[in-house]
Write a protein that holds these residues in place. Structure first.
Motif, PDB file in Angstrom:
ATOM      1  N   GLU A 147       0.831  -1.207   0.000  1.00 30.71           N
ATOM      2  CA  GLU A 147       0.000   0.000   0.000  1.00 30.71           C
ATOM      3  C   GLU A 147       0.868   1.261   0.000  1.00 30.71           C
ATOM      4  O   GLU A 147       1.617   1.486   0.967  1.00 30.71           O
ATOM      5  N   GLN A 180      -2.966  -2.616  -2.502  1.00 37.46           N
ATOM      6  CA  GLN A 180      -3.966  -2.073  -1.584  1.00 37.46           C
ATOM      7  C   GLN A 180      -4.116  -0.605  -1.966  1.00 37.46           C
ATOM      8  O   GLN A 180      -3.225   0.201  -1.709  1.00 37.46           O
ATOM      9  N   ASP A 182      -5.494   2.739  -1.475  1.00 43.87           N
ATOM     10  CA  ASP A 182      -6.145   3.605  -0.497  1.00 43.87           C
ATOM     11  C   ASP A 182      -6.352   4.967  -1.162  1.00 43.87           C
ATOM     12  O   ASP A 182      -5.405   5.713  -1.418  1.00 43.87           O
ATOM     13  N   HIS A 185      -4.803   8.134   0.533  1.00 47.87           N
ATOM     14  CA  HIS A 185      -3.374   8.373   0.300  1.00 47.87           C
ATOM     15  C   HIS A 185      -3.114   8.794  -1.145  1.00 47.87           C
ATOM     16  O   HIS A 185      -2.291   9.661  -1.418  1.00 47.87           O
ATOM     17  N   GLN A 208      -9.431   1.178   0.002  1.00 47.10           N
ATOM     18  CA  GLN A 208      -9.787   1.851   1.262  1.00 47.10           C
ATOM     19  C   GLN A 208     -10.171   3.295   0.976  1.00 47.10           C
ATOM     20  O   GLN A 208      -9.706   3.891  -0.006  1.00 47.10           O
ATOM     21  N   ARG A 215      -9.170  13.032   6.908  1.00 53.12           N
ATOM     22  CA  ARG A 215      -9.370  11.595   7.138  1.00 53.12           C
ATOM     23  C   ARG A 215     -10.606  11.335   8.009  1.00 53.12           C
ATOM     24  O   ARG A 215     -10.612  10.427   8.845  1.00 53.12           O
ATOM     25  N   GLU A 244     -11.665   3.277   6.242  1.00 53.21           N
ATOM     26  CA  GLU A 244     -10.504   3.517   7.104  1.00 53.21           C
ATOM     27  C   GLU A 244     -10.390   5.020   7.370  1.00 53.21           C
ATOM     28  O   GLU A 244      -9.491   5.689   6.859  1.00 53.21           O
TER      29      GLU A 244
HETATM   30 MG   LIG Z   1      -4.965   2.343   4.128  1.00 51.77          MG
END
Ligand SMILES: [Mg+2]
Ligand SMILES: O=C(O)C(=O)[C@@H](O)CO
Length: 266
Positions: A147, A180, A182, A185, A208, A215, A244
């Motif tokens: 990730e 992964q 996300d 990010h 995610q 966030r 998340e």
């Molecule tokens: Mg993550």
């Protein structure tokens, strides 16, 4: 159909960790993920999953000394033996929890070293370690994920860009080593979310989400998640979407975005 998993390291923090499973199930989630299971016996967690009807969809390999600031072992030169032990430990839990995938965090570059040299050494270690992890995971039918994580939240994290992750996947060349993705990010480091999803789709093993930049809930901030869910539907994504994020207040009250999109029960 988008399937949401509750990240129990961030959601339902109103409850003790073991009580978060029931809270997630009652809120309508069918899957859970979290950072680490290792403080608990695998059977304890397995029984909780069975009682609540939840699927374990993801957790991370042991990350080194988290309290001391370590953030994964996968790229750390000189820590290969510990990394190999961490793979075995994660796969032991994955089998008991029937979890199909585990995340190998890359780790941090040393702040005080020559960055060019350190990067080269970390890259070489990362490739060898990931190849080892993927081959071990394949023996028991699991996937290993990598990730990219933004370097504002995690300064020095070795894997921070989507393109870097794709190049690593290609160099390792193991089919059960996957991305992964996300979106939180990616928005901070690379942006262009829909194009990245489309171009990297074949490599994605897990997604995610979180609002950017705070966030918090995904309906707060600069990212328009309904368009990203449409994109994932159009791509026929069949995996999980991990929630998340850090709820701005009460977790359950903050789930209105999921109910409004028809992804959680009303
Ligand atoms: Mg993550
Ligand atoms: O921080 C994130 O984002 C994660 O997905 C954690 O699992 C740390 O890797």
């Amino acid at each position: 159909m988008i399937r949401l998993a509750a990240n129990l390291s961030m959601l339902f923090n109103e409850h003790d960790f073991l009580d978060r499973f029931a809270a997630a199930s009652q809120a309508g989630f069918r899957g859970v993920e979290y950072l680490f299971p290792y403080a608990y016996a695998p059977d304890t967690l397995g029984e909780l999953l069975a009682e609540t009807g939840l699927e374990q969809v993801l957790f991370n390999l042991p990350p080194g000394d988290w309290e001391a600031g370590e953030r994964g072992l996968a790229s750390l030169p000189g820590r290969e033996a510990e990394f190999r032990d961490s793979v075995a430990e994660a796969l032991r839990y994955a089998q008991v929890l029937d979890c199909p995938r585990v995340h190998a965090m890359a780790g941090l570059l040393p702040a005080d070293a020559d960055q060019h040299e350190a990067r080269a050494a970390h890259h070489a270690t990362y490739i060898e370690n990931l190849r080892f992890a993927a081959r071990e995971a394949a023996k028991v039918g699991r996937e290993v994920l990598i990730e990219p994580i933004n370097t504002r939240d995690m300064p020095g994290f070795f894997l921070s860009r989507q393109a870097q992750a794709m190049a690593v996947l290609e160099e390792v060349g193991e089919p059960n080593l996957r991305l992964q993705f996300d979106l939180y990010h990616c928005q901070i480091m690379d942006g262009d979310l829909i194009r990245h999803l489309e171009q990297q789709f074949a490599a994605i093993g897990h997604v995610q989400i979180a609002g950017v930049p705070e966030r918090h809930e995904p309906d707060v901030g600069e990212v328009h998640y309904p368009a990203l869910f449409e994109c994932l539907e159009a791509l026929s994504y069949e995996g999980w979407v991990g929630c998340e994020y850090r709820p701005a207040a009460d977790t359950r009250q903050g789930l209105g975005w999921g109910r409004d999109l028809g992804l959680l029960p009303g």
